[in-house]
Scaffold this active site. Structure first.
Site, PDB file in Angstrom:
ATOM      1  N   LYS A  22       0.847  -1.204   0.000  1.00  0.00           N
ATOM      2  CA  LYS A  22       0.000   0.000   0.000  1.00  0.00           C
ATOM      3  C   LYS A  22       0.880   1.251   0.000  1.00  0.00           C
ATOM      4  CE  LYS A  22      -1.667   1.697   4.004  1.00  0.00           C
ATOM      5  NZ  LYS A  22      -1.424   3.130   4.259  1.00  0.00           N
ATOM      6  N   ASN A  23       1.905   1.247   0.839  1.00  0.00           N
ATOM      7  CA  ASN A  23       2.698   2.473   1.008  1.00  0.00           C
ATOM      8  C   ASN A  23       3.708   2.698  -0.104  1.00  0.00           C
ATOM      9  OD1 ASN A  23       1.170   2.914   3.224  1.00  0.00           O
ATOM     10  ND2 ASN A  23       2.721   2.325   4.711  1.00  0.00           N
ATOM     11  N   CYS A 118      -4.889  12.443  12.705  1.00  0.00           N
ATOM     12  CA  CYS A 118      -5.692  11.216  12.658  1.00  0.00           C
ATOM     13  C   CYS A 118      -5.466  10.508  14.000  1.00  0.00           C
ATOM     14  CB  CYS A 118      -5.266  10.355  11.480  1.00  0.00           C
ATOM     15  SG  CYS A 118      -3.631   9.684  11.697  1.00  0.00           S
ATOM     16  N   ARG A 123       0.373  14.640  12.664  1.00  0.00           N
ATOM     17  CA  ARG A 123       0.836  14.382  11.294  1.00  0.00           C
ATOM     18  C   ARG A 123       0.841  15.649  10.425  1.00  0.00           C
ATOM     19  NH1 ARG A 123      -1.404   8.690   9.347  1.00  0.00           N
ATOM     20  NH2 ARG A 123       0.474   8.761   8.080  1.00  0.00           N
ATOM     21  N   ASP A 313       4.609   0.727  12.010  1.00  0.00           N
ATOM     22  CA  ASP A 313       3.380   0.111  11.480  1.00  0.00           C
ATOM     23  C   ASP A 313       3.209  -1.336  11.909  1.00  0.00           C
ATOM     24  OD1 ASP A 313       3.454   1.827   8.260  1.00  0.00           O
ATOM     25  OD2 ASP A 313       2.883   2.467  10.269  1.00  0.00           O
ATOM     26  N   ARG A 407      -8.661  -0.447   4.402  1.00  0.00           N
ATOM     27  CA  ARG A 407      -7.829   0.551   3.710  1.00  0.00           C
ATOM     28  C   ARG A 407      -6.469  -0.038   3.355  1.00  0.00           C
ATOM     29  NH1 ARG A 407      -6.524   5.373   6.938  1.00  0.00           N
ATOM     30  NH2 ARG A 407      -5.264   5.653   5.086  1.00  0.00           N
TER      31      ARG A 407
END
Ligand code: EPZ
Length: 431
Positions: A22-23, A118, A123, A313, A407
Site C-alpha cells: 500500500k505504502n 488522525c 501528522r 506500522d 484501507r
C-alpha cells in the site's frame, strides 16, 4: 458498516501470499502525474486507499483504467484539467498530499486541503512545504469560510537546492523527490527517510527518465530533467502485511510460510521474533515462521524507529503477540506521538497493558489469557492487532470500524481463513 467476528483459532498453518505494498503503490500512482505519457503499475493491491487515489488522479484529468482481476492500473495524465485535490478525497486519505509534488512540478501550482491529524498523531506536513519552498514555490495556507484549512503552492519554476529534513519523513521525502525530478538543477535531500517504498518510487521515476541517486540512504540526489516519459512498474511486496502474518504464526503458535515477501525488508521484526523464541527460516522471497506448541515464547522490548529500525506500522501487532508471550515487554513508540489507540481495546481482552513516559511507552505484562470482546479498530494497524489478539483469545471477538482494516489489507478474511482461522465478516447488526 460490517464487523469482523473471530473465534479462537490456531495454531494457524499453511501458506499465504503477500500483496503489493500500500505504502509503495500510493506514491507510485501519484508519480504518474509527472508525465503526459501512459504508465502501467502492476501487482497492485485491492485496497480502499488505492480506489481513492485513482479517484484523485481522475479529478486532476488523468485517464485511469483499473483492472482489479489483473491487479494492474493504467494511468495517462496527458492533460491536467485541475491542480486542486478535492477536500472530500483528502479527508478520506491523507496520502492525497503526495499529489502536491507532482502537480507543482507539472503545472506550477498545487492546492490540497490540509489532511489534519488522525488517530495516531497530528501528522503535520510542514516538512513537505519546507521542501517546496526551498525549491522556489510560494506557499499559502489558509482557512476558508467553512473553516476548512488548505494549502496552496505556486511557482514559475522549481530550482534544485539542498534540503535538510528535521524529521526523517517518508511522505516529505517522496513529495520532494517528485517535485525535484522536473526542477532545473540538482537537489540534495539530507536526513531523508530510507524506507523501501522510497526506493521503489525512485526506481519507477528513473525508469521514466529521472536521475535519482541515493534513495534508501539518508542523502538523496535528484538531477532535474526537462520531462519524463511513461514507464511500467511492479509494486514491491507489502512488508507490513508480511510482518502481520509472521506475527499471526507467533501469536497462535502455528507454522506459516509467507510468500512474495522480501525478508530483507522486515529484518527488525524477524530479529525480535527470534529473541522471543520463534523459529524463522527466511528465504529470498518467502519466509517460514513456526513456534512449536511446547516451546515457551518469551517477551522482549521493542523501540520503533524510521527504517531500517523497527517499523511503527508493526508496533500494534507486535503488542498483541507480546500480551500472550511470557514475561513483561516494553514498547517505546518514537515515530508517532499518539500511536497506542489499540491499548484500551486490547485491555478489553485482558491484555493488562499500561502506559508510561507521557504515553510514549507501553508496558505489556505478558503471560495473559486473552478473552474475546467487542472492540473497535482505531486505525489500520490497530485493527490488524485486534485480529491477531482475537485469534489467540478465548471466546469470540467482534471488531467494529473495520473500514480502517480494508484501507490497508486486501482479502484479509480469505487470507486468514486459508490458514485455518475462524474469521468472518458480518453486516453490523445495530444493537
Ligand atoms: C508513512 O506515513 C506511511 N504511510 C505510514 O503508514 C507510516 O506509519 C509512516 O510513513 C512512518 O513510517 C504511507 O506511506 C502512505 P512520516 P507519513 O511523514 O509519510 C512527522 C500505515 O499504517 N512529520 O514518515 O505520513 C510525523 O508527524 C501508515 O500504513 C512532521 O513532523 O509519515 C511523524 O511523527 C500509518 N512533519 C513522523 O514525522 C512533516 O511534514 C513520521 O511521519 C511530515 C511528518
Amino acid at each position: 458498516m460490517s464487523i469482523i467476528r473471530i473465534g479462537q483459532s490456531g495454531p494457524l498453518k499453511g501458506e499465504v501470499e503477500v500483496s503489493g505494498s500500500k505504502n509503495a503503490v500510493l506514491p507510485l500512482l501519484a508519480a504518474t502525474l509527472l508525465t503526459e505519457e501512459a504508465c502501467e503499475i502492476t501487482d497492485v493491491p485491492d485496497l480502499k486507499d488505492v480506489d481513492v487515489m485513482c479517484r484523485l488522479l481522475r479529478s486532476f484529468g488523468a485517464v485511469v483504467e483499473e483492472d482489479k482481476g489483473g491487479k494492474s492500473i493504467k494511468v495517462r495524465a496527458k492533460t491536467l484539467t485541475s491542480n486542486e485535490a478535492p477536500c472530500g478525497l483528502v479527508k478520506k486519505m491523507r496520502a492525497s498530499v503526495l499529489a502536491m509534488g507532482p502537480l507543482l512540478a507539472r503545472t506550477g501550482r498545487a492546492k490540497v486541503s490540509l489532511p489534519g491529524g488522525c488517530a495516531i498523531g497530528k501528522r503535520p506536513i510542514d516538512l513537505h512545504l519546507k521542501g517546496f519552498r526551498a525549491l522556489g514555490a510560494d506557499i499559502v495556507s489558509m482557512e476558508d469560510e467553512e473553516n476548512y484549512g488548505y494549502v496552496e503552492a505556486v511557482t514559475s519554476e522549481l530550482k534544485g537546492v539542498e534540503i535538510y529534513l528535521d524529521t526523517r519523513s517518508v511522505g516529505a521525502t517522496e513529495n520532494i523527490i517528485m517535485a525535484a525530478a522536473l526542477s532545473r538543477g540538482v537537489t540534495l535531500i539530507e536526513n531523508a527517510a530510507q524506507e523501501p517504498e522510497i526506493v521503489d518510487l525512485a526506481n519507477f521515476l528513473n525508469k521514466m527518465g529521472a536521475k535519482i541517486k541515493g534513495a534508501g540512504t539518508d542523502v538523496v540526489k535528484i538531477e532535474g530533467v526537462e520531462r519524463l516519459h511513461g514507464a511500467n512498474h511492479t509494486v514491491i511486496p507489502d512488508r507490513i502485511e508480511a510482518a502481520t502474518f509472521l506475527l499471526a504464526a507467533a501469536v497462535t503458535k502455528g507454522d506459516i510460510t509467507v510468500t512474495n515477501m522480501l525478508s530483507d525488508h522486515v529484518k527488525p521484526v524477524i530479529a525480535k521474533l527470534r529473541e522471543c523464541g520463534v523459529t524463522v527460516e527466511d528465504g529470498a522471497n518467502e519466509t517460514r515462521v513456526y513456534a512449536s506448541g511446547d516451546r515457551m515464547l518469551t517477551a522482549t522490548d521493542i523501540k520503533t524507529l524510521p527504517y531500517p529500525g523497527f517499523p511503527t506500522d508493526v508496533q500494534p501487532q507486535f503488542m498483541a503477540f507480546l500480551a500472550t508471550a511470557s514475561g513483561s515487554g516494553v514498547i517505546r513508540e518514537t515515530v508517532f506521538e499518539n500511536r497506542f489507540g489499540h491499548v484500551p481495546e486490547l485491555n478489553k481482552m485482558n491484555a493488562g497493558v499500561t502506559l508510561a513516559r507521557e504515553g510514549r511507552e507501553a508496558i505489556v505484562p505478558g503471560g495473559r489469557i486473552l478473552r474475546g470482546a467487542k472492540v473497535r479498530a482505531t486505525d489500520l494497524r490497530a485493527g490488524a492487532a485486534l485480529i491477531l489478539a482475537g485469534l489467540a483469545a478465548e471466546a469470540e471477538t467482534e471488531i467494529s470500524d473495520v473500514y480502517h482494516i480494508d484501507r490497508g489489507y486486501s482479502n484479509i478474511i480469505e487470507k486468514f481463513s486459508s490458514l485455518g482461522a475462524d474469521i468472518k465478516r458480518l453486516p453490523h447488526t445495530a444493537k
